[in-house]
Design a protein around this motif. Structure first.
Motif, PDB file in Angstrom:
ATOM      1  N   VAL A   1       0.831  -1.212   0.000  1.00  0.00           N
ATOM      2  CA  VAL A   1       0.000   0.000   0.000  1.00  0.00           C
ATOM      3  C   VAL A   1       0.859   1.252   0.000  1.00  0.00           C
TER       4      VAL A   1
ATOM      5  N   SER B   1       1.948  -8.500 -10.970  1.00  0.00           N
ATOM      6  CA  SER B   1       1.016  -7.372 -11.025  1.00  0.00           C
ATOM      7  C   SER B   1       1.757  -6.046 -10.878  1.00  0.00           C
TER       8      SER B   1
ATOM      9  N   TRP C   1      -6.849  -7.252 -12.904  1.00  0.00           N
ATOM     10  CA  TRP C   1      -7.354  -7.921 -11.712  1.00  0.00           C
ATOM     11  C   TRP C   1      -6.888  -7.164 -10.478  1.00  0.00           C
ATOM     12  N   ASP C   2      -7.482  -7.468  -9.349  1.00  0.00           N
ATOM     13  CA  ASP C   2      -7.000  -6.984  -8.066  1.00  0.00           C
ATOM     14  C   ASP C   2      -5.680  -7.699  -7.764  1.00  0.00           C
ATOM     15  N   MET C   3      -4.664  -6.947  -7.334  1.00  0.00           N
ATOM     16  CA  MET C   3      -3.341  -7.546  -7.117  1.00  0.00           C
ATOM     17  C   MET C   3      -3.389  -8.727  -6.158  1.00  0.00           C
ATOM     18  N   SER C   4      -4.220  -8.644  -5.140  1.00  0.00           N
ATOM     19  CA  SER C   4      -4.294  -9.713  -4.156  1.00  0.00           C
ATOM     20  C   SER C   4      -4.980 -10.952  -4.700  1.00  0.00           C
ATOM     21  N   GLU C   5      -5.643 -10.851  -5.861  1.00  0.00           N
ATOM     22  CA  GLU C   5      -6.320 -11.995  -6.474  1.00  0.00           C
ATOM     23  C   GLU C   5      -5.724 -12.350  -7.829  1.00  0.00           C
ATOM     24  N   ALA C   6      -4.481 -11.983  -8.044  1.00  0.00           N
ATOM     25  CA  ALA C   6      -3.815 -12.238  -9.321  1.00  0.00           C
ATOM     26  C   ALA C   6      -3.729 -13.742  -9.601  1.00  0.00           C
TER      27      ALA C   6
ATOM     28  N   SER D   1       2.436   0.173  -6.365  1.00  0.00           N
ATOM     29  CA  SER D   1       1.644  -0.151  -5.189  1.00  0.00           C
ATOM     30  C   SER D   1       0.251  -0.623  -5.590  1.00  0.00           C
ATOM     31  N   PHE D   2      -0.556  -0.991  -4.587  1.00  0.00           N
ATOM     32  CA  PHE D   2      -1.953  -1.356  -4.830  1.00  0.00           C
ATOM     33  C   PHE D   2      -2.681  -0.275  -5.629  1.00  0.00           C
ATOM     34  N   ASP D   3      -2.322   0.983  -5.374  1.00  0.00           N
ATOM     35  CA  ASP D   3      -2.985   2.114  -6.046  1.00  0.00           C
ATOM     36  C   ASP D   3      -2.233   2.576  -7.282  1.00  0.00           C
ATOM     37  N   ASN D   4      -1.323   1.716  -7.788  1.00  0.00           N
ATOM     38  CA  ASN D   4      -0.549   2.011  -8.993  1.00  0.00           C
ATOM     39  C   ASN D   4       0.388   3.198  -8.844  1.00  0.00           C
TER      40      ASN D   4
END
Length: 459
Positions: free
Chosen positions: A12, A274, A280-285, A441-444
């Protein structure tokens, strides 16, 4: 069960955090905790029956090879001082120079988030980047990348510049569209001095290409393969592998590669990570670990290749890749003869002694240059015994099979980062490990990409 400890980044906020490899059942997870954003974990290794055991694979003592003249001081600490900084423990095997951010595709999966209409760096700027790379790394392998480098009409001029500087291998990383549609283009690149084409090739049907590349591509990529063969260019097929998309085609892709002729020098898999652009969501790659890929290749090839054939790299960090080299037997493989690519060949991969990173880097890049390029007379003049041996050892009769697991914000391991041997030459002249250059990051929010002076001048 705790297996080992390292450091990582919070996905994050990208702050440095402690991390551990934890085994639960047959899966090894990289687990970390950020004081502000909590706990994160990602599967790093699967110890299914027949796969190598995590600690045995990871165990590979090295003698670090720190930069003789670090380009940046170590003020903030790894991974925030890339350049390379005094803490980096491996020399450059392959230097990437991104010559454009334009692209003829708009792939849903793109580590570079290519396709923007930004102006290309000038020829003079690219020459300074190549000079910077050669000063820092000597005659390493150079890959011209992007974006899509064939979008530049002056790509042959850039190839000539790289060839004149004396890099061991000059390679273009391409989607193959221009190679497959423009008559004589492959021959022009070969005449300019190109050795090797790193050809994006994700599967054996257009369903795969529609998912990963956004359009049907198979016909034009086959045409690109034929054009490269006719021009005398070595080709490595490069497959971005995503669970549920094309992981069931690993064996079919291997058989396809072997059916194309000796100019296809190898097949390289890149399990999806990712960063950049991804749907996709990074946590569900749709991640695939290296041992899962080894076993998939064994099953899908009918035992032509086996998980036991593969070696950990002796150049980069052991958790980054695997490889093997085989003898061709028509459209099948015999062997294995040993390790390939960043394992540096049979003897180096099986060496019982503690390895010096400077030595492994030199041998690995010579191996790659000999095995991934088309046979050429210049190799007879390479300036050390190992390189001369490779040039005359029947490399054109061999086939390399390899994979590299890139790191994203969930999977990044600082120990792996410090051992990276694939470095991007940034626009302001720093050498940045590939995964860190592309990491977001999660938010690119990027760690490095786009934060250098895009029109800056390399030192």
């Amino acid at each position: 069960m705790l297996l080992s400890q390292t450091q990582s980044l919070c996905p994050v906020c990208l702050r440095l955090v402690d991390a551990s490899y934890i085994k639960e059942g047959d899966t090894v997870y990289l687990r970390k905790h950020c004081p502000e954003h909590g706990m994160f974990q990602v599967p790093a290794w699967k110890e299914e029956k027949g796969a190598p055991e995590f600690l045995a694979w990871k165990k590979s003592p090295r003698i670090p090879a720190y930069p003789a003249e670090p380009a940046v001081p170590g003020r903030l600490g790894c991974p925030y001082d890339c350049g390379l900084c005094p803490e980096h423990a491996q020399h450059t095997c392959t230097g990437l120079v991104e010559v454009t951010m334009r692209c003829s595709l708009g792939c849903p999966v793109c580590y570079a988030r290519a396709g923007s209409s930004s102006d290309d760096p000038s020829l003079e700027h690219v020459q300074k980047q190549l000079d910077t790379l050669f000063r820092a790394s000597g005659p390493c392998n150079v890959q011209l990348s992007g974006g899509e480098p064939t979008e530049r009409d002056d790509l042959p001029d850039i190839i000539r510049m790289a060839r004149a500087k004396g890099f061991a291998l000059v390679q273009v990383n391409t989607n193959g569209l221009r190679l497959g549609t423009e008559q004589g283009y492959a021959a022009r690149l070969r005449a300019a001095g190109l050795d090797s084409v790193y050809l994006q090739f994700d599967g054996v049907d257009d369903g795969v290409f529609r998912t990963l590349r956004g359009r049907d591509c198979l016909e034009v990529k086959n045409a690109a393969l034929r054009a490269c063969g006719e021009a005398g260019l070595g080709v490595v097929l490069v497959c971005t592998l995503a669970r549920g998309v094309n992981d069931h085609q690993a064996g079919d892709l291997l058989r396809f590669a072997l059916s194309q002729g000796e100019h296809v020098r190898g097949l390289h898999f890149q399990p999806v990570s990712s960063f950049g652009r991804f749907p996709w969501d990074m946590s569900e790659a749709p991640r695939i670990t290296l041992p899962e890929l080894m076993l998939a290749l064994e099953r899908q090839s009918g035992g032509m290749v086996r998980a036991s054939h593969f070696h950990a790299p002796s150049c980069e960090h052991p958790l980054c890749s695997f490889s093997a080299v085989y003898a061709r037997a028509g459209q099948a493989l015999e062997g294995p003869l040993g390790a390939a690519c960043c394992s540096g060949g049979t003897g180096l991969a099986r060496s019982p002694r503690v390895l010096d990173n400077a030595e492994t880097s030199r041998i690995s890049r010579a191996f790659t240059a000999a095995h991934w390029s088309s046979p050429r007379a210049e190799q007879a003049s390479l300036n050390d015994d190992f390189s001369r041996f490779l040039a005359t050892s029947g490399a054109q009769k061999r086939f390399t099979l390899s994979a590299m697991a890139f790191q994203d914000a969930l999977s990044v391991d600082i120990e792996r980062v410090r051992g990276c041997c694939i470095h991007v030459v940034s626009h302001d002249g720093r050498l940045i490990p590939f995964c860190l250059h592309n990491l977001t990051s999660f938010d690119n929010v990027p760690l490095y990409r786009g934060k250098d002076a895009e029109k800056g001048t390399p030192s």
